[in-house]
Design a protein around this motif. Structure first.
Motif, PDB file in Angstrom:
ATOM      1  N   GLU A  90       0.749  -1.232  -0.052  1.00  0.00           N
ATOM      2  CA  GLU A  90       0.125  -0.039  -0.083  1.00  0.00           C
ATOM      3  C   GLU A  90       1.028   1.256  -0.123  1.00  0.00           C
ATOM      4  N   THR A  91       1.768   1.275   0.845  1.00  0.00           N
ATOM      5  CA  THR A  91       2.888   2.193   0.987  1.00  0.00           C
ATOM      6  C   THR A  91       3.487   2.613  -0.428  1.00  0.00           C
ATOM      7  N   VAL A  92       4.054   1.434  -1.229  1.00  0.00           N
ATOM      8  CA  VAL A  92       4.807   1.748  -2.220  1.00  0.00           C
ATOM      9  C   VAL A  92       3.733   2.317  -3.488  1.00  0.00           C
ATOM     10  N   ILE A  93       2.517   1.651  -3.429  1.00  0.00           N
ATOM     11  CA  ILE A  93       1.601   2.033  -4.509  1.00  0.00           C
ATOM     12  C   ILE A  93       1.386   3.576  -4.429  1.00  0.00           C
ATOM     13  N   GLU A  94       0.798   4.040  -3.263  1.00  0.00           N
ATOM     14  CA  GLU A  94       0.435   5.284  -2.999  1.00  0.00           C
ATOM     15  C   GLU A  94       1.620   6.422  -3.237  1.00  0.00           C
ATOM     16  N   ALA A  95       2.922   5.856  -2.931  1.00  0.00           N
ATOM     17  CA  ALA A  95       4.135   6.730  -3.309  1.00  0.00           C
ATOM     18  C   ALA A  95       4.367   6.926  -4.639  1.00  0.00           C
ATOM     19  N   ARG A  96       4.172   5.905  -5.247  1.00  0.00           N
ATOM     20  CA  ARG A  96       4.459   5.733  -6.778  1.00  0.00           C
ATOM     21  C   ARG A  96       3.243   6.745  -7.512  1.00  0.00           C
ATOM     22  N   GLU A 130       1.602   9.338  -6.168  1.00  0.00           N
ATOM     23  CA  GLU A 130       1.869  10.577  -6.030  1.00  0.00           C
ATOM     24  C   GLU A 130       3.069  11.008  -6.736  1.00  0.00           C
ATOM     25  N   ARG A 131       4.189  10.054  -6.927  1.00  0.00           N
ATOM     26  CA  ARG A 131       5.343  10.637  -7.888  1.00  0.00           C
ATOM     27  C   ARG A 131       5.320  10.582  -9.441  1.00  0.00           C
ATOM     28  N   GLU A 132       4.500   9.319  -9.713  1.00  0.00           N
ATOM     29  CA  GLU A 132       4.463   8.922 -11.226  1.00  0.00           C
ATOM     30  C   GLU A 132       2.962   9.215 -11.588  1.00  0.00           C
ATOM     31  N   PHE A 133       2.233   8.719 -11.157  1.00  0.00           N
ATOM     32  CA  PHE A 133       0.921   8.648 -11.958  1.00  0.00           C
ATOM     33  C   PHE A 133       0.204   9.905 -11.827  1.00  0.00           C
ATOM     34  N   ALA A 134       0.073  10.724 -10.608  1.00  0.00           N
ATOM     35  CA  ALA A 134      -0.599  11.838 -10.633  1.00  0.00           C
ATOM     36  C   ALA A 134       0.128  12.983 -11.359  1.00  0.00           C
ATOM     37  N   PRO A 135       1.110  13.137 -11.659  1.00  0.00           N
ATOM     38  CA  PRO A 135       1.864  14.136 -12.497  1.00  0.00           C
ATOM     39  C   PRO A 135       1.673  13.690 -13.914  1.00  0.00           C
ATOM     40  N   THR A 136       1.475  12.437 -14.370  1.00  0.00           N
ATOM     41  CA  THR A 136       1.155  12.195 -15.763  1.00  0.00           C
ATOM     42  C   THR A 136      -0.312  12.626 -16.144  1.00  0.00           C
ATOM     43  N   LEU A 137      -1.179  12.191 -14.853  1.00  0.00           N
ATOM     44  CA  LEU A 137      -2.693  12.852 -15.115  1.00  0.00           C
ATOM     45  C   LEU A 137      -2.495  14.212 -15.312  1.00  0.00           C
ATOM     46  N   ASP A 159      -7.367   5.831 -11.757  1.00  0.00           N
ATOM     47  CA  ASP A 159      -7.127   6.619 -10.434  1.00  0.00           C
ATOM     48  C   ASP A 159      -8.202   6.642  -9.645  1.00  0.00           C
ATOM     49  N   GLY A 160      -9.316   6.922 -10.191  1.00  0.00           N
ATOM     50  CA  GLY A 160     -10.791   6.862  -9.360  1.00  0.00           C
ATOM     51  C   GLY A 160     -11.028   5.745  -8.764  1.00  0.00           C
ATOM     52  N   TRP A 161     -10.599   4.225  -9.730  1.00  0.00           N
ATOM     53  CA  TRP A 161     -10.714   3.179  -8.976  1.00  0.00           C
ATOM     54  C   TRP A 161      -9.984   2.877  -7.849  1.00  0.00           C
ATOM     55  N   TYR A 162      -8.745   3.241  -8.065  1.00  0.00           N
ATOM     56  CA  TYR A 162      -7.775   3.062  -7.046  1.00  0.00           C
ATOM     57  C   TYR A 162      -8.098   3.927  -5.807  1.00  0.00           C
ATOM     58  N   ASP A 163      -8.780   5.226  -5.821  1.00  0.00           N
ATOM     59  CA  ASP A 163      -8.989   6.018  -4.700  1.00  0.00           C
ATOM     60  C   ASP A 163     -10.090   5.368  -4.031  1.00  0.00           C
TER      61      ASP A 163
END
Length: 187
Positions: free
Chosen positions: A94-100, A102-109, A143-147
């Motif tokens: 969970e920690t790794v997924i959330e960090a990735r 924030e660092r990778e997926f959100a900026p791409t969106l 991202d919505g599904w993950y959230d």
């Protein structure tokens, strides 16, 4: 800390796996040691156990703390920091997924949203604009599904994981097909 052969193999493999994920091998090994250790360890104990330079351990611990994968504690009468890993492997994932995220997926969106807006106002061909829009929509849906999933209690997440393949089979129609019997191995 004395490492058994199995513990050594675990730590070595975790280092290899971490390097495939873009993490420094020694950083991944530090995490693996802390994950296996029943007690918090000092940086000196980690360096001695893994036979790594103290500076390498310090840098690795800082990186793991930035990822929120390692916690620091203190003991009464001792000036040293003691390090432990996050709870269990589920917490790690969970920690790794959330960090990735924030660092990778959100900026791409964010970039895709901006690019989509820019493409609407320039000479980008309609089929390319459609492809950009589709990419953004799918990634936003994921991202919505993950959230949504991340808000669930842990027991519900584990239940979803356990029934996941059954849902996939049901949606693909495989659940309705008769199952073939497996042949028994003969010796």
């Amino acid at each position: 800390m004395q490492l058994s052969p199995s513990m050594q193999e675990f730590i070595l493999h975790w280092g290899d796996m971490g390097s495939r994920w873009g993490l420094n091998r020694s950083v991944a090994q530090i995490y693996a040691l802390l994950h296996l250790s029943p007690d918090p360890l000092t940086a000196e104990e980690i360096a001695g156990t893994l036979n790594l330079a103290r500076s390498n351990i310090s840098n690795g611990l800082k990186e793991l703390q930035a990822w929120k994968l390692v916690r620091t504690t203190r003991q009464l009468g001792d000036r040293r920091d003691y390090f432990t890993s996050v709870g269990d492997i589920f917490d790690l994932v969970e920690t790794v997924i959330e960090a990735r995220r924030e660092r990778e997926f959100a900026p791409t969106l964010t970039a895709l949203r901006d690019i989509q807006g820019q493409a609407e106002g320039d000479d980008t061909p309609p089929e390319v604009r459609a492809r950009i829009a589709e990419t953004y929509e799918v990634m936003q849906t994921l991202d919505g599904w993950y959230d949504d999933i991340s808000q669930l209690p842990r027991a519900s997440k584990l239940s979803l994981l356990r029934i996941g393949s059954k849902i996939g089979a049901l949606l693909s129609g495989d659940a309705l097909k008769p199952k073939k019997k497996k042949k028994k191995a003969t010796s």
